[in-house]
Design a protein around this motif. Structure first.
Motif, PDB file in Angstrom:
ATOM      1  N   GLY A  52       0.808  -1.210   0.000  1.00  0.00           N
ATOM      2  CA  GLY A  52       0.000   0.000   0.000  1.00  0.00           C
ATOM      3  C   GLY A  52       0.841   1.260   0.000  1.00  0.00           C
ATOM      4  O   GLY A  52       1.893   1.326  -0.624  1.00  0.00           O
ATOM      5  N   ARG A  53       0.366   2.256   0.731  1.00  0.00           N
ATOM      6  CA  ARG A  53       1.096   3.505   0.817  1.00  0.00           C
ATOM      7  C   ARG A  53       0.986   4.074   2.230  1.00  0.00           C
ATOM      8  O   ARG A  53       0.049   3.753   2.972  1.00  0.00           O
ATOM      9  CB  ARG A  53       0.574   4.519  -0.204  1.00  0.00           C
ATOM     10  CG  ARG A  53      -0.886   4.947  -0.018  1.00  0.00           C
ATOM     11  CD  ARG A  53      -1.272   5.979  -1.042  1.00  0.00           C
ATOM     12  NE  ARG A  53      -2.590   6.566  -0.749  1.00  0.00           N
ATOM     13  CZ  ARG A  53      -3.031   7.709  -1.284  1.00  0.00           C
ATOM     14  NH1 ARG A  53      -2.267   8.364  -2.137  1.00  0.00           N
ATOM     15  NH2 ARG A  53      -4.226   8.182  -0.962  1.00  0.00           N
ATOM     16  N   MET A  54       1.941   4.931   2.588  1.00  0.00           N
ATOM     17  CA  MET A  54       2.021   5.464   3.940  1.00  0.00           C
ATOM     18  C   MET A  54       2.284   6.962   3.881  1.00  0.00           C
ATOM     19  O   MET A  54       2.996   7.441   3.000  1.00  0.00           O
ATOM     20  CB  MET A  54       3.142   4.771   4.707  1.00  0.00           C
ATOM     21  CG  MET A  54       3.286   5.213   6.161  1.00  0.00           C
ATOM     22  SD  MET A  54       4.721   4.431   6.975  1.00  0.00           S
ATOM     23  CE  MET A  54       6.067   5.381   6.261  1.00  0.00           C
ATOM     24  N   LYS A  55       1.705   7.678   4.823  1.00  0.00           N
ATOM     25  CA  LYS A  55       1.945   9.121   4.931  1.00  0.00           C
ATOM     26  C   LYS A  55       2.350   9.457   6.353  1.00  0.00           C
ATOM     27  O   LYS A  55       1.754   8.973   7.321  1.00  0.00           O
ATOM     28  CB  LYS A  55       0.696   9.917   4.550  1.00  0.00           C
ATOM     29  CG  LYS A  55       0.893  11.429   4.616  1.00  0.00           C
ATOM     30  CD  LYS A  55      -0.330  12.176   4.113  1.00  0.00           C
ATOM     31  CE  LYS A  55      -1.511  12.040   5.060  1.00  0.00           C
ATOM     32  NZ  LYS A  55      -2.665  12.861   4.634  1.00  0.00           N
ATOM     33  N   THR A  56       3.384  10.286   6.483  1.00  0.00           N
ATOM     34  CA  THR A  56       3.875  10.735   7.780  1.00  0.00           C
ATOM     35  C   THR A  56       3.485  12.190   7.999  1.00  0.00           C
ATOM     36  O   THR A  56       3.695  13.030   7.122  1.00  0.00           O
ATOM     37  CB  THR A  56       5.413  10.617   7.856  1.00  0.00           C
ATOM     38  OG1 THR A  56       5.797   9.266   7.598  1.00  0.00           O
ATOM     39  CG2 THR A  56       5.923  11.039   9.217  1.00  0.00           C
TER      40      THR A  56
END
Length: 221
Positions: A52-56
């Protein structure tokens, strides 16, 4: 509290909830304490990760430590034989993950908040010459660390062509490891200046860092 980037990443990719949770639980929105003010905020671009994808998103203090953090500092300092002088809650990092579970073919999203705080134990100061040696180690390590951090958590923030400084959670003057990735995170320059002013007062046992603050002193706005 050092930031264990490996633990953060593994927990998020497994979609397993919160770690070192400072202000909320998976699936719930934290309720700020009365009088909370908007935090300085930096949202990094989405980053593609396995599954998937991740955001910080970074929320910056400094704030007084909540009771949980102060208690952990008391235990840490006692175990090291150094009296606790104070505690600074530096930042909260919020991680959002979107993707598909490995074991179940369903779309999911999850998140975690990771509190970063520093225990101002009564550590001895390094002599000036030794501190400069440690700073030069950091100077040589800086660029490779930023590149590695960006690959894991999103592009290292900056203003124009100037990168934000890396803040050492345990400072070099009091024995912090200059090249430990878990001891460093990006800090907005104006916030980094606040940290540098807060640390001497914290080590000096001065208010407000020698007393407990609210559970959640900021809003996400």
């Amino acid at each position: 509290m050092k930031l264990d980037w490996t633990a953060v990443l593994l927990m998020l990719l497994a979609a397993c909830g919160s770690i070192n949770e400072s202000s909320g639980s998976l699936g719930t929105k934290p309720t700020p304490s009365p009088g909370a003010k908007p935090a300085v905020k930096k949202e990094l671009p989405w980053l593609m990760v396995p599954g998937g994808r991740m955001k910080t998103t970074l929320f910056y203090g400094p704030w007084q430590c909540r009771r949980q953090f102060m208690n952990q500092c008391q235990m840490q300092c006692a175990s090291e034989g150094s009296p606790l002088m104070g505690c600074v809650w530096l930042a909260d990092l919020k991680f959002d993950w979107e993707g598909r579970l490995i074991l179940l073919p369903v779309d999911v999203d999850s998140g975690s908040r990771y509190g970063i705080w520093h225990c101002c134990c009564n550590y001895p100061k390094l002599p000036t010459d030794k501190k400069e040696v440690e700073r030069k180690r950091w100077d040589r390590f800086r660029e490779s660390f930023r590149e590695d951090w960006s690959k894991k958590f999103g592009e290292w923030p900056g203003d124009g062509t100037k990168s934000w400084p890396g803040h050492h959670i345990r400072d070099l003057q009091h024995g912090g490891n200059p090249v430990d990735p878990n001891n460093i995170f990006p800090a907005k320059p104006s916030v980094h200046d606040l940290y540098n002013r807060a640390y001497p007062a914290c080590y000096g046992g001065q208010p407000p860092w020698n007393t407990v603050g609210p559970d959640l002193p900021y809003t996400d706005n």
